[in-house]
Design a protein around this motif. Structure first.
Motif, PDB file in Angstrom:
ATOM      1  N   LEU A   1       0.867  -1.186   0.000  1.00  0.00           N
ATOM      2  CA  LEU A   1       0.000   0.000   0.000  1.00  0.00           C
ATOM      3  C   LEU A   1       0.897   1.227   0.000  1.00  0.00           C
ATOM      4  O   LEU A   1       2.074   1.144   0.361  1.00  0.00           O
ATOM      5  CB  LEU A   1      -0.860   0.039   1.279  1.00  0.00           C
ATOM      6  CG  LEU A   1      -1.889  -1.070   1.503  1.00  0.00           C
ATOM      7  CD1 LEU A   1      -2.487  -0.934   2.905  1.00  0.00           C
ATOM      8  CD2 LEU A   1      -2.997  -0.989   0.451  1.00  0.00           C
ATOM      9  N   ILE A   2       0.313   2.352  -0.397  1.00  0.00           N
ATOM     10  CA  ILE A   2       1.023   3.621  -0.265  1.00  0.00           C
ATOM     11  C   ILE A   2       0.329   4.404   0.839  1.00  0.00           C
ATOM     12  O   ILE A   2      -0.893   4.559   0.839  1.00  0.00           O
ATOM     13  CB  ILE A   2       1.023   4.395  -1.593  1.00  0.00           C
ATOM     14  CG1 ILE A   2       1.861   3.632  -2.621  1.00  0.00           C
ATOM     15  CG2 ILE A   2       1.576   5.811  -1.401  1.00  0.00           C
ATOM     16  CD1 ILE A   2       1.703   4.125  -4.041  1.00  0.00           C
ATOM     17  N   GLN A   3       1.123   4.855   1.797  1.00  0.00           N
ATOM     18  CA  GLN A   3       0.579   5.592   2.940  1.00  0.00           C
ATOM     19  C   GLN A   3       0.935   7.078   2.748  1.00  0.00           C
ATOM     20  O   GLN A   3       2.112   7.427   2.721  1.00  0.00           O
ATOM     21  CB  GLN A   3       1.229   5.047   4.221  1.00  0.00           C
ATOM     22  CG  GLN A   3       0.607   5.527   5.497  1.00  0.00           C
ATOM     23  CD  GLN A   3       1.274   4.878   6.723  1.00  0.00           C
ATOM     24  OE1 GLN A   3       2.493   4.666   6.755  1.00  0.00           O
ATOM     25  NE2 GLN A   3       0.497   4.580   7.733  1.00  0.00           N
ATOM     26  N   PHE A   4      -0.106   7.884   2.571  1.00  0.00           N
ATOM     27  CA  PHE A   4       0.084   9.329   2.379  1.00  0.00           C
ATOM     28  C   PHE A   4      -0.189  10.020   3.713  1.00  0.00           C
ATOM     29  O   PHE A   4      -1.247   9.811   4.322  1.00  0.00           O
ATOM     30  CB  PHE A   4      -0.897   9.826   1.306  1.00  0.00           C
ATOM     31  CG  PHE A   4      -0.920  11.326   1.150  1.00  0.00           C
ATOM     32  CD1 PHE A   4      -0.086  11.955   0.226  1.00  0.00           C
ATOM     33  CD2 PHE A   4      -1.766  12.119   1.923  1.00  0.00           C
ATOM     34  CE1 PHE A   4      -0.104  13.345   0.086  1.00  0.00           C
ATOM     35  CE2 PHE A   4      -1.785  13.499   1.785  1.00  0.00           C
ATOM     36  CZ  PHE A   4      -0.952  14.112   0.857  1.00  0.00           C
ATOM     37  N   PHE A   5       0.738  10.854   4.155  1.00  0.00           N
ATOM     38  CA  PHE A   5       0.589  11.562   5.438  1.00  0.00           C
ATOM     39  C   PHE A   5      -0.040  12.927   5.194  1.00  0.00           C
ATOM     40  O   PHE A   5       0.552  13.779   4.538  1.00  0.00           O
ATOM     41  CB  PHE A   5       1.951  11.728   6.119  1.00  0.00           C
ATOM     42  CG  PHE A   5       2.502  10.448   6.688  1.00  0.00           C
ATOM     43  CD1 PHE A   5       3.034   9.472   5.855  1.00  0.00           C
ATOM     44  CD2 PHE A   5       2.473  10.213   8.056  1.00  0.00           C
ATOM     45  CE1 PHE A   5       3.533   8.281   6.378  1.00  0.00           C
ATOM     46  CE2 PHE A   5       2.963   9.019   8.586  1.00  0.00           C
ATOM     47  CZ  PHE A   5       3.502   8.058   7.745  1.00  0.00           C
ATOM     48  N   LYS A   6      -1.243  13.113   5.714  1.00  0.00           N
ATOM     49  CA  LYS A   6      -1.970  14.377   5.520  1.00  0.00           C
ATOM     50  C   LYS A   6      -1.496  15.441   6.517  1.00  0.00           C
ATOM     51  O   LYS A   6      -0.936  15.124   7.565  1.00  0.00           O
ATOM     52  CB  LYS A   6      -3.474  14.156   5.750  1.00  0.00           C
ATOM     53  CG  LYS A   6      -4.090  13.080   4.883  1.00  0.00           C
ATOM     54  CD  LYS A   6      -5.599  13.249   4.755  1.00  0.00           C
ATOM     55  CE  LYS A   6      -6.364  12.852   5.990  1.00  0.00           C
ATOM     56  NZ  LYS A   6      -7.827  12.926   5.775  1.00  0.00           N
ATOM     57  N   ASP A   7      -1.803  16.689   6.179  1.00  0.00           N
ATOM     58  CA  ASP A   7      -1.525  17.778   7.118  1.00  0.00           C
ATOM     59  C   ASP A   7      -2.661  17.928   8.139  1.00  0.00           C
ATOM     60  O   ASP A   7      -2.529  18.647   9.116  1.00  0.00           O
ATOM     61  CB  ASP A   7      -1.354  19.109   6.368  1.00  0.00           C
ATOM     62  CG  ASP A   7       0.007  19.203   5.689  1.00  0.00           C
ATOM     63  OD1 ASP A   7       0.911  18.421   6.042  1.00  0.00           O
ATOM     64  OD2 ASP A   7       0.165  20.069   4.798  1.00  0.00           O
ATOM     65  N   ASP A   8      -3.774  17.218   7.891  1.00  0.00           N
ATOM     66  CA  ASP A   8      -4.934  17.335   8.783  1.00  0.00           C
ATOM     67  C   ASP A   8      -4.610  16.785  10.158  1.00  0.00           C
ATOM     68  O   ASP A   8      -3.900  15.796  10.278  1.00  0.00           O
ATOM     69  CB  ASP A   8      -6.120  16.528   8.257  1.00  0.00           C
ATOM     70  CG  ASP A   8      -6.500  16.903   6.846  1.00  0.00           C
ATOM     71  OD1 ASP A   8      -5.588  17.132   6.036  1.00  0.00           O
ATOM     72  OD2 ASP A   8      -7.698  16.948   6.547  1.00  0.00           O
ATOM     73  N   THR A   9      -5.191  17.396  11.157  1.00  0.00           N
ATOM     74  CA  THR A   9      -5.057  16.845  12.503  1.00  0.00           C
ATOM     75  C   THR A   9      -6.395  16.935  13.217  1.00  0.00           C
ATOM     76  O   THR A   9      -7.188  17.837  12.939  1.00  0.00           O
ATOM     77  CB  THR A   9      -3.922  17.551  13.287  1.00  0.00           C
ATOM     78  OG1 THR A   9      -3.594  16.744  14.406  1.00  0.00           O
ATOM     79  CG2 THR A   9      -4.312  18.933  13.732  1.00  0.00           C
ATOM     80  N   THR A  10      -6.647  15.965  14.092  1.00  0.00           N
ATOM     81  CA  THR A  10      -7.896  15.983  14.859  1.00  0.00           C
ATOM     82  C   THR A  10      -7.578  15.602  16.295  1.00  0.00           C
ATOM     83  O   THR A  10      -6.551  14.977  16.575  1.00  0.00           O
ATOM     84  CB  THR A  10      -8.926  14.963  14.329  1.00  0.00           C
ATOM     85  OG1 THR A  10      -8.408  13.647  14.537  1.00  0.00           O
ATOM     86  CG2 THR A  10      -9.240  15.165  12.858  1.00  0.00           C
ATOM     87  N   ALA A  11      -8.457  16.011  17.198  1.00  0.00           N
ATOM     88  CA  ALA A  11      -8.323  15.601  18.604  1.00  0.00           C
ATOM     89  C   ALA A  11      -9.710  15.526  19.220  1.00  0.00           C
ATOM     90  O   ALA A  11     -10.677  16.021  18.629  1.00  0.00           O
ATOM     91  CB  ALA A  11      -7.457  16.607  19.367  1.00  0.00           C
ATOM     92  N   PHE A  12      -9.775  14.939  20.392  1.00  0.00           N
ATOM     93  CA  PHE A  12     -11.044  14.807  21.126  1.00  0.00           C
ATOM     94  C   PHE A  12     -12.132  14.223  20.225  1.00  0.00           C
ATOM     95  O   PHE A  12     -13.134  14.890  19.934  1.00  0.00           O
ATOM     96  CB  PHE A  12     -11.485  16.167  21.717  1.00  0.00           C
ATOM     97  CG  PHE A  12     -10.389  16.859  22.470  1.00  0.00           C
ATOM     98  CD1 PHE A  12      -9.820  16.259  23.589  1.00  0.00           C
ATOM     99  CD2 PHE A  12      -9.900  18.097  22.053  1.00  0.00           C
ATOM    100  CE1 PHE A  12      -8.783  16.886  24.275  1.00  0.00           C
ATOM    101  CE2 PHE A  12      -8.868  18.720  22.742  1.00  0.00           C
ATOM    102  CZ  PHE A  12      -8.301  18.123  23.849  1.00  0.00           C
ATOM    103  N   ASP A  13     -11.902  12.962  19.776  1.00  0.00           N
ATOM    104  CA  ASP A  13     -12.883  12.287  18.926  1.00  0.00           C
ATOM    105  C   ASP A  13     -13.232  13.101  17.687  1.00  0.00           C
ATOM    106  O   ASP A  13     -14.386  13.155  17.260  1.00  0.00           O
ATOM    107  CB  ASP A  13     -14.181  12.026  19.700  1.00  0.00           C
ATOM    108  CG  ASP A  13     -14.120  10.716  20.462  1.00  0.00           C
ATOM    109  OD1 ASP A  13     -13.294   9.858  20.079  1.00  0.00           O
ATOM    110  OD2 ASP A  13     -14.892  10.569  21.418  1.00  0.00           O
ATOM    111  N   ALA A  14     -12.251  13.759  17.130  1.00  0.00           N
ATOM    112  CA  ALA A  14     -12.408  14.559  15.903  1.00  0.00           C
ATOM    113  C   ALA A  14     -13.344  15.747  16.072  1.00  0.00           C
ATOM    114  O   ALA A  14     -13.815  16.327  15.099  1.00  0.00           O
ATOM    115  CB  ALA A  14     -12.848  13.677  14.733  1.00  0.00           C
ATOM    116  N   ARG A  15     -13.605  16.131  17.326  1.00  0.00           N
ATOM    117  CA  ARG A  15     -14.415  17.343  17.516  1.00  0.00           C
ATOM    118  C   ARG A  15     -13.568  18.591  17.278  1.00  0.00           C
ATOM    119  O   ARG A  15     -14.098  19.658  16.980  1.00  0.00           O
ATOM    120  CB  ARG A  15     -15.036  17.367  18.928  1.00  0.00           C
ATOM    121  CG  ARG A  15     -16.332  16.522  19.006  1.00  0.00           C
ATOM    122  CD  ARG A  15     -16.902  16.477  20.394  1.00  0.00           C
ATOM    123  NE  ARG A  15     -16.193  15.507  21.225  1.00  0.00           N
ATOM    124  CZ  ARG A  15     -15.595  15.778  22.371  1.00  0.00           C
ATOM    125  NH1 ARG A  15     -15.627  16.989  22.874  1.00  0.00           N
ATOM    126  NH2 ARG A  15     -14.964  14.838  23.054  1.00  0.00           N
TER     127      ARG A  15
END
Ligand code: ADP
Ligand code: MG
Length: 323
Positions: free
Chosen positions: A107-121
């Motif tokens: 597979l190719i794993q692409f690392f996004k700049d997105d970040t989430t925390a607290f159950d994506a809230r």
């Protein structure tokens, strides 16, 4: 002087080469002047125009003119963009995208700049994060392979992507803690920063809808999330990884407070065994400056401390990774 066009040529770099040639030629460098005169015998080398330098760079790469070279570079770029757009997306998560790899079982794993925390809230886009995590995870996975821990990492492909071995993910988040922080501090009312008498390995069910609840080994075996043999292997691997990475980070003035791992199954004929998967980065570890206890990880985002990417870049820098 004949150069080969790289497989992903960059027009800006080629233009920079022409500008450098123009500058050197104007300032009297004989070899630069000779390169111009070889193509334009009547040129006024003291005041050579950029268009001439561009043409010389194009010839040097085997193209009759700059517009022809430019057309070739643009065609190649749209071809690779097309390839990128056509490859099959297998899964898009919160921080990474998985694409079908070039060979079965990869597979190719692409690392996004997105970040989430607290159950994506809480969400944000942190420019540059993906590139740094790709490099840090590569560094750590290579290190772990070198001490005999099998991982999914095969090779880094470019700034944001790595080639990995496809695994059947075991639906557990395996957390290892050396120092009290985060949910351990909240659940048991312990002060953050207290050193634990020994490293603790915990399991959480990887299920966003259920908010990743903590689970015991008994649940894991009873519900067949993993066999007792796999659980034993996972615990042993996690402790080994912890022992090694504490040293790796410690040597560059970083305290490994805790981290989360994911493991997956690979099958070889009838038998299967577990290997390390996912990523190891400041998104999945708590990393504190050993001298000041300053946080260099995702807690900077969770707690609105600012300079999140700067913290990640500091970790990379201390590990000797040139960004
Ligand atoms: P999530 O939001 O589910 O945590 P991520 O953004 O972290 O997703 O994307 C990575 C996903 O890929 C995770 O679901 C992880 O379990 C999975 N994964 C990681 N390594 C592998 C692998 N080698 N093979 C298959 N799946 C993997
Ligand atoms: Mg994840």
């Amino acid at each position: 002087m004949r150069s080969v066009l790289p497989s992903n040529p960059d027009l800006r770099r080629l233009r920079d080469l022409a500008r450098a040639l123009q500058r050197d030629c104007r300032s009297g460098d004989p070899s630069s002047q000779n390169r111009i005169l070889a193509v334009f015998p009547d040129a006024d080398v003291a005041q050579v125009a950029l268009s001439k330098a561009l043409a010389v760079v194009a010839r040097g790469h085997g193209y009759p003119s700059w517009p022809r070279l430019k057309a070739e570079v643009e065609a190649r770029r749209s071809l690779s963009a097309d390839r990128m757009a056509r490859r099959r997306k297998i899964y898009e998560g919160k921080a990474k995208i998985l694409y079908e790899g070039p060979e079965p079982g990869t597979l190719i794993q692409f690392f996004k700049d997105d970040t989430t925390a607290f159950d994506a809230r809480k969400r944000a886009v942190l420019e540059g994060k993906g590139v740094i995590n790709n490099r840090i995870s590569e560094f750590v996975m290579r290190r772990l392979s070198s001490i005999g821990v099998q991982t999914h990492f095969i090779k880094r492909l470019n700034l944001s992507e790595q080639l990995i071995r496809e695994v059947e993910i075991i639906p557990l988040e395996v957390v290892c803690r050396n120092i009290v922080a985060g949910s351990l501090s909240q659940r048991f009312g312990l002060p953050e920063g207290q050193t634990l008498p020994r490293p603790i390995v915990e399991f959480y069910l990887k299920d966003d809808k259920l908010h990743d609840p903590p689970v015991a080994e008994e649940h894991i075996a009873a519900f067949n999330w993993a066999s007792t043999q796999e659980i034993d292997d996972i615990v042993a691997l996690t402790r080994r990884i912890n022992d090694d990475l504490r040293g790796v980070f410690g040597a560059v003035g970083i305290t490994l407070v805790d981290f989360k791992l994911e493991f997956g199954r690979v099958r070889e004929g009838e038998v299967s065994h577990v290997i390390l998967a996912d990523e190891i980065s400041p998104d999945s570890c708590r990393l504190w400056d050993s001298r000041t206890n300053e946080k260099l990880d995702k807690d900077r985002f969770r707690r609105d401390l600012g300079d999140v990417v700067e913290g990640y870049a500091e970790v990379a820098h201390r590990l000797g990774i040139a960004l």
